[in-house]
Design a protein around this motif. Sequence first.
Motif, PDB file in Angstrom:
ATOM      1  N   LEU A   1       4.355  31.875   7.805  1.00 31.77           N
ATOM      2  CA  LEU A   1       3.916  32.744   8.896  1.00 31.77           C
ATOM      3  C   LEU A   1       3.073  31.969   9.894  1.00 31.77           C
ATOM      4  O   LEU A   1       3.325  31.994  11.110  1.00 31.77           O
ATOM      5  N   HIS A   2       2.075  31.257   9.393  1.00 32.41           N
ATOM      6  CA  HIS A   2       1.150  30.583  10.308  1.00 32.41           C
ATOM      7  C   HIS A   2       1.762  29.341  10.934  1.00 32.41           C
ATOM      8  O   HIS A   2       1.414  28.990  12.072  1.00 32.41           O
ATOM      9  N   ASP A   3       2.681  28.691  10.233  1.00 37.26           N
ATOM     10  CA  ASP A   3       3.374  27.568  10.863  1.00 37.26           C
ATOM     11  C   ASP A   3       4.156  28.053  12.085  1.00 37.26           C
ATOM     12  O   ASP A   3       4.140  27.425  13.148  1.00 37.26           O
ATOM     13  N   ARG A   4       4.842  29.186  11.951  1.00 36.43           N
ATOM     14  CA  ARG A   4       5.616  29.716  13.071  1.00 36.43           C
ATOM     15  C   ARG A   4       4.713  30.256  14.178  1.00 36.43           C
ATOM     16  O   ARG A   4       5.011  30.109  15.364  1.00 36.43           O
ATOM     17  N   VAL A   5       3.615  30.864  13.768  1.00 32.99           N
ATOM     18  CA  VAL A   5       2.653  31.348  14.760  1.00 32.99           C
ATOM     19  C   VAL A   5       2.116  30.183  15.582  1.00 32.99           C
ATOM     20  O   VAL A   5       2.043  30.250  16.820  1.00 32.99           O
ATOM     21  N   ASP A   6       1.755  29.076  14.910  1.00 32.47           N
ATOM     22  CA  ASP A   6       1.199  27.926  15.628  1.00 32.47           C
ATOM     23  C   ASP A   6       2.206  27.316  16.595  1.00 32.47           C
ATOM     24  O   ASP A   6       1.879  26.981  17.736  1.00 32.47           O
TER      25      ASP A   6
ATOM     26  N   ARG B   1      -2.982  33.601  19.100  1.00 32.93           N
ATOM     27  CA  ARG B   1      -3.258  32.185  18.840  1.00 32.93           C
ATOM     28  C   ARG B   1      -3.302  31.410  20.148  1.00 32.93           C
ATOM     29  O   ARG B   1      -4.086  30.467  20.310  1.00 32.93           O
ATOM     30  N   ALA B   2      -2.458  31.819  21.106  1.00 33.71           N
ATOM     31  CA  ALA B   2      -2.450  31.164  22.411  1.00 33.71           C
ATOM     32  C   ALA B   2      -3.597  31.631  23.302  1.00 33.71           C
ATOM     33  O   ALA B   2      -3.814  31.071  24.374  1.00 33.71           O
TER      34      ALA B   2
ATOM     35  N   VAL C   1       5.704  40.406  13.897  1.00 38.79           N
ATOM     36  CA  VAL C   1       4.363  40.004  13.484  1.00 38.79           C
ATOM     37  C   VAL C   1       4.063  38.588  13.966  1.00 38.79           C
ATOM     38  O   VAL C   1       2.960  38.293  14.438  1.00 38.79           O
ATOM     39  N   VAL C   2       5.054  37.695  13.857  1.00 36.91           N
ATOM     40  CA  VAL C   2       4.884  36.331  14.349  1.00 36.91           C
ATOM     41  C   VAL C   2       4.542  36.349  15.828  1.00 36.91           C
ATOM     42  O   VAL C   2       3.618  35.664  16.288  1.00 36.91           O
TER      43      VAL C   2
END
Length: 649
Positions: free
Chosen positions: A45-50, A86-87, A78-79
């Motif tokens: 999840l967080h890899d894709r979010v980043d 995150r941005a 959700v991503v």
Amino acid sequence: MKVSDAVSGVTSPDTALALIRRWRDASPDAVAVSGAGGVLTYRELHDRVDRLAALLRARGVGPEVPVGLCLERCPGMVVALLAVWRAGGAYVPLDPGFPEDRLRFMREDAGIRLVLAGQGVESRLLDGVADVVELAQDGVPAGGWASGDGSADGSADGPVGDVAGDLAYLMYTSGSTGRPKGVAVPHGAVVNLLESFASLLELTPRDAWLAVTTLSFDISVLELLLPLACGARVVVASGHETADGRALRSRAVSEAVTIMQATPASWRILLESGGVPENVATRLCGGEALPRDLADALLDGAPPAGGARLWNVYGPTETTVWSTAGRVARSDENGSAVPVDLGEPIGNTTVHILGPDGRPVPPGEAGELHIGGAGLARGYRGMPGQTAARFLPDPFSKAPGARLYATGDLAAIEDGRLRYLGRADQQVKVRGFRIELGEIETVLRAAPEVAGAAVGVCDGPDGLPRLVAYVVRAAGEPEGADLWPSLRDRLRRDVPEYMVPAHLVVLDALPLTPNGKLDRKALPVPEWTRARSRPYRPPSTALEEDLAAMWGEVLGIAEPVGVEDDFFELGGHSLTATQIIARIQARFAINVPIVVLFENPTVADLAVAMDRLDDDDLDLADIAALRDELDGLSAEDLAAVLDEMASDA
């Protein structure tokens, strides 16, 4: 690790995104999100979010920059939401089911230049958008990651977004002038919501929350983010599942869901589709008043006393999802069916019941509910006058610049409990959606065949509130002309489906008060009868008889339903359609997609469509007739019939 250990009100340096990211390090391989499009662990999840956030920053997203989210329900939703944060940006829900004109207005009003869109979203809904990034259901851009989209850990992509004072999202609600209002909610208010409910509900990594709410309804904020902030799992129900009670129930069972939040109307659909699964031990109900009978049904169908919890939650969009919460007791605990109250304010929240003079009213006396504290939105985007009228100076707070939101809801303190008494203005809630009647009236008045229009809410024959349109014909319009088909089509083009009235009443003149204003109390209650524009034709087969009976029961129509009657002309809508589908599937053991009813809205057409869907070489009309014959038999007689059938075979 508990959220309450990490955050202490909005003054905490941690933010919602930072809280969620902690679980990437604590349990990276645990499932964070599941749904159509697959499963994402906390690491994935967080890899894709980043990576998506890096792409967004490269395209100009930063603090206060709005990004549209136009996606179907899937893990990628959700991503997308978290990547916007995150941005550093703010997300704006753009529901693909909304009319084009409404979506265009929202984009222009919010100043949206970039939209994250699902691959299945129709391009016409995004006409005029400068930049569109298509996402697959798993949150990966449709063309895959390009070089330069960011490192896996996002370490080189700048600071984590969502600073407490920055804008988190713009949520558009119905507006009384015909213009939707964008409610601007800061990150600090979201953190306060998560902190409060983490303490209240005590979620753990063993929990799974079934998310059933569209992004354009702000209660989605709690169901998508709180589980992730607690290391639990979010199960994103697909659009098909949210419209099909049996499919939703099946998902809840297969995913071992432990908690769910829904409006009263949605809970009723689940109850009628086999009941709420026992594994859903924590149940939140909000969006509109929770009737005592529904509360009892939700508790009666739960595990033994102490094994399930039902919470009544309340709050307007302007105070960030929920402002009060109360545990609902079984009605027989005190020997009587006590009314369901609003509970108590959540953390860092104050409530006041004030009279017209702005002073607190005595206990037992009705007044307007005002809410203050950490959950308040900034106000309405680009509408300083309306913001000032609803977000008032807080005379009870010592904090500089503190404000109170005037909810327009009437309440009273009775026996020490906060009771909801209804609306003080023209804003209403129907099926969980907050609606400004004036917005619908504006659309109706724009029709050339209409000289005047009003919209009200009346209890239907089934006891549930329904929108009713009242119009006066324009000069020159034939008296016998049926206005409803063209007006309904106009409404469906301009407002969401939940804002389309269930019934039309044509009046010679709108009732007025002595000072010339519309007298809403004098608007007549409609006669809930079969649509008169179609000649009555009785059912000719057992299947048609069953379907006509179902329509009459669900829609609360006393007189016979004919096979040519249109389901939606009778007052049907998406929620009652799911009830019909649930009953069909329970009686005939056949899977009927809800779209079949929308495409075949008469009893006759639906019966034909159902026969085409049947995979077995069985005639559904014969099955219906056979069931009618067998229903009256005793167990012994039924066994004898089955034995005879077996011997004949």
